[in-house]
Design an enzyme around this catalytic site. Structure first.
Site, short mmCIF file in Angstrom:
data_model
loop_
_atom_site.label_atom_id
_atom_site.label_comp_id
_atom_site.label_asym_id
_atom_site.label_seq_id
_atom_site.Cartn_x
_atom_site.Cartn_y
_atom_site.Cartn_z
N SER A 1 6.80 -4.73 25.48
CA SER A 1 7.19 -5.76 26.45
C SER A 1 6.56 -7.11 26.15
O SER A 1 5.43 -7.19 25.67
CB SER A 1 6.74 -5.30 27.84
OG SER A 1 6.73 -6.38 28.74
N GLN B 1 10.66 -6.60 23.16
CA GLN B 1 11.44 -7.08 24.31
C GLN B 1 11.00 -8.48 24.67
O GLN B 1 9.81 -8.76 24.83
CB GLN B 1 11.22 -6.13 25.50
CG GLN B 1 11.91 -6.57 26.78
CD GLN B 1 11.00 -7.35 27.72
OE1 GLN B 1 9.81 -7.07 27.78
NE2 GLN B 1 11.54 -8.34 28.41
N THR C 1 15.71 -9.26 27.85
CA THR C 1 15.92 -8.79 29.23
C THR C 1 16.42 -9.94 30.11
O THR C 1 15.79 -11.00 30.15
CB THR C 1 14.63 -8.19 29.80
OG1 THR C 1 14.23 -7.10 28.97
CG2 THR C 1 14.82 -7.70 31.23
N LYS D 1 19.35 -6.57 27.56
CA LYS D 1 18.94 -5.53 28.51
C LYS D 1 19.13 -6.02 29.95
O LYS D 1 18.68 -7.12 30.30
CB LYS D 1 17.46 -5.17 28.29
CG LYS D 1 16.89 -4.16 29.28
CD LYS D 1 15.51 -3.72 28.84
CE LYS D 1 14.91 -2.67 29.75
NZ LYS D 1 14.36 -3.18 30.99
N HIS E 1 16.88 -1.97 35.74
CA HIS E 1 15.45 -2.19 35.66
C HIS E 1 14.70 -1.07 36.41
O HIS E 1 13.67 -1.30 37.03
CB HIS E 1 15.09 -3.56 36.24
CG HIS E 1 13.96 -4.27 35.55
ND1 HIS E 1 14.16 -5.30 34.66
CD2 HIS E 1 12.62 -4.11 35.62
CE1 HIS E 1 12.98 -5.75 34.23
NE2 HIS E 1 12.03 -5.04 34.79
N ARG F 1 14.01 -1.66 40.11
CA ARG F 1 12.87 -2.53 40.44
C ARG F 1 13.27 -3.96 40.73
O ARG F 1 12.42 -4.78 41.03
CB ARG F 1 11.86 -2.51 39.29
CG ARG F 1 11.21 -1.17 39.08
CD ARG F 1 10.48 -1.09 37.75
NE ARG F 1 9.24 -1.83 37.69
CZ ARG F 1 8.07 -1.39 38.15
NH1 ARG F 1 8.01 -0.21 38.74
NH2 ARG F 1 6.99 -2.12 38.02
C1 FNR Z 1 9.26 -2.00 33.66
N1 FNR Z 1 10.45 -2.51 33.10
C2 FNR Z 1 10.38 -3.62 32.29
N2 FNR Z 1 11.49 -4.04 31.62
C3 FNR Z 1 11.43 -5.08 30.76
O1 FNR Z 1 12.44 -5.43 30.15
N3 FNR Z 1 10.23 -5.73 30.55
C4 FNR Z 1 9.08 -5.37 31.18
O2 FNR Z 1 8.04 -5.96 30.98
C5 FNR Z 1 9.15 -4.29 32.11
N4 FNR Z 1 8.03 -3.89 32.78
C6 FNR Z 1 8.06 -2.71 33.51
C7 FNR Z 1 6.87 -2.21 34.03
C8 FNR Z 1 6.87 -1.00 34.69
C9 FNR Z 1 5.58 -0.46 35.24
C10 FNR Z 1 8.09 -0.28 34.84
C11 FNR Z 1 8.11 1.07 35.53
C12 FNR Z 1 9.25 -0.78 34.33
C13 FNR Z 1 11.71 -1.78 33.23
C14 FNR Z 1 11.83 -0.73 32.13
O3 FNR Z 1 11.97 -1.31 30.87
C15 FNR Z 1 13.05 0.19 32.34
O4 FNR Z 1 14.21 -0.61 32.50
C16 FNR Z 1 12.90 1.10 33.55
O5 FNR Z 1 11.59 1.54 33.69
C17 FNR Z 1 13.83 2.30 33.37
O6 FNR Z 1 13.79 3.12 34.47
P1 FNR Z 1 12.92 4.48 34.57
O7 FNR Z 1 13.09 5.26 33.29
O8 FNR Z 1 11.50 4.04 34.78
O9 FNR Z 1 13.52 5.12 35.76
#
Ligand code: FNR
Length: 398
Positions: A110, A131, A159, A255, A279, A282
Site C-alpha cells: 500500500s 498500490q 486505487t 482498483k 474496499h 470500508r
Molecule cells: C485496506 N484496503 C486498502 N486498499 C487500498 O487500496 N489501499 C490501502 O492502503 C488500504 N488499506 C486497508 C487497510 C486495512 C486495515 C484494510 C482491512 C483494508 C482495502 C483492501 O485493499 C481490500 O480492498 C479489502 O480489504 C478487501 O476486502 P476483505 O478481503 O478485507 O474483505
C-alpha cells in the site's frame, strides 16, 4: 505444511485475532463504513452462490496455478494492499511479503504502508505489486510512481474509491481517527494486551515509509494533513488515469471499480486490469457487493481487461465462486492480517496461504474442474448469472 495449532479456517483466525488484539486495532481492521451494511453484504452475497459440480471428470492432474499479467502464480489469489498493517505487529508487511514470495502469490504494498517499497522489493522481489493513491498532489504521486519503477515493480494498482475519508463509526468510537484521540476505554483496553503493547512500544516506530524523502523528512506535510490530502481526493477524475497511463510503462490496474461503464472506460484508457472492489465495505456503505456486479462487468469489458475481485473472499469456495462469475483472480485483505495476529509473523502468513490454496484445490476437484482457467458460469447454479446474462455456452444450449 506449517503448524496451524488447530486453526483451519480464516474465520477461526479472525476469532483468535479478536482475543489477541486490542479492541481498537481489531476494530480498525475488521470494521466497515457507516452501518456496516456493505461489509455484511459482501459475505451474504458470496454465501448465496451455489456451485454446480460436473461429475466424473478426471482431476488427477488438477492445478491451482494461474497466469496473469504474463506471470505464473501458485494460486489465483494475492494479498490486498493494506495501510498500517504493522499495527497488528511490527514486521507484518515484511512477513506477508516473505510468505507471498515463498508461496508464489502477489503481495500488493500500500501507499500507506509503514514499510518502504525498496525494503519490500528486496523481500518479495517480482511478487511485489505497488498500490498508489493518486491523491491531490500530482508531484507526490509522480515521485511514488518513479520510485516504484526504480524498485523494479511491474504491476501498479491505482486505487480510486476513496474520494473522501470514510465514516467508520468503530474508529470514531475508539478515538482511532486523525488526529488521534484514543478514548479512555481504548487506553484501558490496550493495557489489557501487554504483549501487543510491548511489541508496539519496542518495535520499529511506524511512519509513512513511502513518503520519507532521502533526508528522512516527511515531504514537509504533517501526518494528519497528509492523510486527508494525499490519500483521498474529491477532485480526482479520469484525466489523472490518462496521465498515469502515460507515465507507467508496465501493467496498470485500477482498483475500486463497481460500475460496468467505468470498467469500459478503464479499458478504453489502456488499463490492463481492474479490481472490482468496494474496499472491503470500508468506504461507501450503500455500495453493492463486488461479487454481485461482477458478471455485468465481465459482460461490459469482455476479455479487454484482467478482472480481479476483492471484498469478502474468505474461503476456497469463494475464490471458485469469483472465478465462475467472471473474475480472473482475487485479492484478500483482512484474513492475512488476522493470520499474523493469530499465529504470529513466521507461521501465520504461510499457514493462511496454504489453507486457502488447499481449500481452493479441494473445491476445484469437487467441481470436476482441473484448471482454474476453466471455471466459468457452467459451474454456477442457477446457471443464469446474477446480471441475468447467459454465457455463450448457455446461449448455445438454448
Ligand atoms: C485496506 N484496503 C486498502 N486498499 C487500498 O487500496 N489501499 C490501502 O492502503 C488500504 N488499506 C486497508 C487497510 C486495512 C486495515 C484494510 C482491512 C483494508 C482495502 C483492501 O485493499 C481490500 O480492498 C479489502 O480489504 C478487501 O476486502 P476483505 O478481503 O478485507 O474483505
Amino acid at each position: 505444511m506449517v503448524p496451524t495449532k488447530g486453526v483451519f479456517t480464516t474465520r477461526q483466525m479472525a476469532e483468535i485475532a479478536r482475543r489477541h488484539l486490542p479492541r481498537a486495532i481489531f476494530d480498525f481492521v475488521e470494521g466497515g463504513a457507516g452501518s456496516e451494511i456493505a461489509l455484511a453484504r459482501n459475505r451474504a452475497r458470496f454465501e448465496e452462490i451455489a456451485l454446480l459440480p460436473q461429475a466424473l471428470r478426471d482431476c488427477s492432474a488438477a492445478t491451482s496455478v494461474v497466469t496473469i499479467f504474463g506471470r505464473r502464480y501458485a494460486a489465483p489469489f494475492g494479498v490486498a494492499p493494506m495501510g498500517f498493517a504493522d499495527l497488528i505487529r511490527p514486521g507484518t508487511d515484511r512477513a506477508l511479503a516473505r510468505a507471498a514470495r515463498e508461496r508464489n502469490i502477489p503481495y500488493v504494498l500500500s501507499t500507506a504502508a509503514t514499510t518502504s517499497i525498496e525494503t519490500i522489493r528486496d523481500i518479495a522481489q517480482d511478487n511485489l505489486w505497488f498500490q498508489l493513491y493518486p491523491g491531490s498532489d500530482e508531484a507526490t504521486a509522480a515521485a511514488l510512481i518513479d520510485r516504484a519503477l526504480k524498485a523494479g515493480v511491474t504491476t501498479l494498482v491505482v486505487t480510486v474509491d476513496i474520494p473522501v475519508p470514510a465514516k467508520r463509526v468503530r474508529d470514531l468510537a475508539n478515538g482511532l481517527a486523525i488526529p488521534l484521540r484514543p478514548s479512555l476505554r481504548t487506553i484501558l483496553d490496550v493495557g489489557r494486551h501487554p504483549a501487543w503493547l510491548m511489541r508496539a512500544l519496542f518495535g520499529t516506530r511506524l511512519g509513512m515509509a513511502n513518503f520519507i524523502d532521502n533526508r528522512g523528512a516527511m515531504s514537509g506535510l504533517k501526518h494528519a494533513e497528509f492523510v486527508s490530502r494525499q490519500l483521498s481526493c474529491p477532485a480526482l477524475d479520469w484525466s489523472r488515469i490518462e496521465g498515469i497511463r502515460k507515465a507507467w510503462p508496465h501493467h496498470l490496474v485500477i482498483k475500486g471499480i463497481l460500475n460496468p461503464e467505468d470498467a469500459r472506460t478503464a479499458a478504453r484508457l489502456g488499463a490492463n486490469g481492474i479490481v472490482v472492489s468496494n474496499h472491503g465495505g470500508r468506504q461507501l456503505d450503500a455500495a453493492p457487493a463486488p461479487i454481485e456486479v461482477l458478471p455485468a462487468i465481465r459482460e461490459a469489458c469482455g476479455d479487454a481487461l484482467t478482472i480481479i475481485l476483492d471484498s469478502g473472499v474468505r474461503t476456497g469456495d469463494d475464490i471458485a465462486r469469483s472465478l465462475a462469475r467472471g473474475a480472473d483472480f482475487v485479492l484478500m485483505g483482512r484474513p492475512f492480517l488476522f493470520a499474523v495476529a493469530a499465529l504470529g509473523l513466521s507461521d501465520g502468513p504461510k499457514a493462511i496461504i496454504d489453507i486457502l490454496r488447499d481449500e481452493f484445490m479441494n473445491t476445484l476437484i469437487h467441481l470436476g474442474c482441473p484448471d482454474p482457467a476453466e471455471l466459468d458460469d457452467s459451474f454456477l447454479w442457477p446457471r443464469r448469472t446474477g446480471a441475468g446474462i447467459l454465457s455463450p455456452r448457455q446461449e448455445g444450449n438454448r
